[in-house]
Design an enzyme around this catalytic site. Structure first.
Site, PDB file in Angstrom:
ATOM      1  N   LYS A  96      -9.044  10.505  -6.938  1.00  0.00           N
ATOM      2  CA  LYS A  96      -8.989   9.065  -7.209  1.00  0.00           C
ATOM      3  C   LYS A  96     -10.169   8.344  -6.559  1.00  0.00           C
ATOM      4  O   LYS A  96     -10.817   7.505  -7.183  1.00  0.00           O
ATOM      5  CB  LYS A  96      -7.663   8.483  -6.715  1.00  0.00           C
TER       6      LYS A  96
ATOM      7  N   GLY B 228       0.963   0.942  -6.257  1.00  0.00           N
ATOM      8  CA  GLY B 228       0.693  -0.143  -7.195  1.00  0.00           C
ATOM      9  C   GLY B 228       0.828   0.304  -8.641  1.00  0.00           C
ATOM     10  O   GLY B 228       1.828   0.909  -9.019  1.00  0.00           O
TER      11      GLY B 228
ATOM     12  N   ASP C 120      -0.917   2.575 -10.147  1.00  0.00           N
ATOM     13  CA  ASP C 120      -1.478   3.919 -10.345  1.00  0.00           C
ATOM     14  C   ASP C 120      -0.725   4.772 -11.374  1.00  0.00           C
ATOM     15  O   ASP C 120      -1.360   5.504 -12.136  1.00  0.00           O
ATOM     16  CB  ASP C 120      -1.579   4.665  -9.019  1.00  0.00           C
TER      17      ASP C 120
ATOM     18  N   ASP D 270      -9.909  -7.180  -2.074  1.00  0.00           N
ATOM     19  CA  ASP D 270      -8.860  -7.623  -2.976  1.00  0.00           C
ATOM     20  C   ASP D 270      -9.087  -6.867  -4.267  1.00  0.00           C
ATOM     21  O   ASP D 270     -10.232  -6.608  -4.649  1.00  0.00           O
ATOM     22  CB  ASP D 270      -8.875  -9.132  -3.198  1.00  0.00           C
ATOM     23  N   THR D 271      -8.008  -6.473  -4.872  1.00  0.00           N
ATOM     24  CA  THR D 271      -8.082  -5.664  -6.089  1.00  0.00           C
ATOM     25  C   THR D 271      -7.192  -6.280  -7.144  1.00  0.00           C
ATOM     26  O   THR D 271      -6.110  -6.776  -6.836  1.00  0.00           O
ATOM     27  CB  THR D 271      -7.625  -4.211  -5.795  1.00  0.00           C
TER      28      THR D 271
ATOM     29  N   ASN E  24      -1.880  -2.757   4.559  1.00  0.00           N
ATOM     30  CA  ASN E  24      -1.486  -1.785   3.550  1.00  0.00           C
ATOM     31  C   ASN E  24      -1.918  -0.381   3.986  1.00  0.00           C
ATOM     32  O   ASN E  24      -3.112  -0.055   3.984  1.00  0.00           O
ATOM     33  CB  ASN E  24      -2.119  -2.167   2.199  1.00  0.00           C
TER      34      ASN E  24
ATOM     35  N   ASN F 155      -1.556   2.452   2.535  1.00  0.00           N
ATOM     36  CA  ASN F 155      -2.163   3.253   1.472  1.00  0.00           C
ATOM     37  C   ASN F 155      -3.654   2.933   1.322  1.00  0.00           C
ATOM     38  O   ASN F 155      -4.480   3.829   1.198  1.00  0.00           O
ATOM     39  CB  ASN F 155      -1.447   3.009   0.138  1.00  0.00           C
TER      40      ASN F 155
END
Length: 189
Positions: free
Chosen positions: A171, A149, A151, A68-69, A9, A11
């Protein structure tokens, strides 16, 4: 020091690289030639982070950390949680995920939510876990053009803007991933 961040990813990589000190050379999965999809089969965010870090350490031999989120919405029994990326299906489509979440919240009084990031570090045969949590709420509509995602629909407590309306620096200063990464950096220092 070379350290692998188990992600493709871009980002996430950009967010984490912005926080890393210059003495740590951060490598992505692409950088080490890992192009396979690492299965995320745990039923917790922490478990998935550990699976990914172990995969890289066991198959490529590098010291590694993985994250992991998940977004947990209180009135939806903490959904989407561990299924945040695949909430609306296996395609990992952020727009579809946000639409499903907003639809599921239509008749709910509470929009309270939190982002949780778990980072699992495997280094020198040791495992460490770092957690970052950001409390907030889900906005009724999407706002902002930054981030990724969920956001555009997540507004942290104490803020008048969503993550997608913030700069990367703003952020990272208050967000879940930034909190977890700073704990990781403190440990590595």
């Amino acid at each position: 020091m070379k350290l692998v961040f188990a992600t493709h990813n871009k980002n996430k990589l950009k967010e984490v690289k912005a926080l890393m000190p210059s003495n740590i050379e951060l490598l992505s999965l692409t950088d080490i030639g890992c192009f396979e999809e690492i299965p995320e089969t745990a039923n917790t965010i922490e478990g998935n982070a550990l699976i990914k870090a172990n995969f890289v350490k066991n198959n490529y031999g590098y010291s590694c950390f993985a994250d992991d989120t998940g977004l947990e919405v209180a009135s939806l029994n903490n959904e989407p949680g561990v299924y945040s990326a695949r909430y609306a299906g296996p395609e990992n489509n952020a727009e579809a995920n946000m639409s499903k979440l907003l639809n599921n919240l239509e008749n709910k009084n509470s929009r309270k939510a939190r982002f949780k990031t778990a980072i699992s570090l495997i280094m020198n045969s040791e495992e460490k876990l770092f957690l970052g949590i950001c409390e907030g709420e889900i906005t009724p509509d999407k706002r902002g053009g930054s981030g990724f995602g969920y956001d555009p629909i997540f507004q942290p407590n104490g803020s008048k803007t969503t993550f997608a309306e913030m700069t990367l620096e703003q952020k990272s200063a208050i967000g879940h991933r930034g909190k977890a990464v700073r704990l990781l950096i403190d440990f590595l220092s």
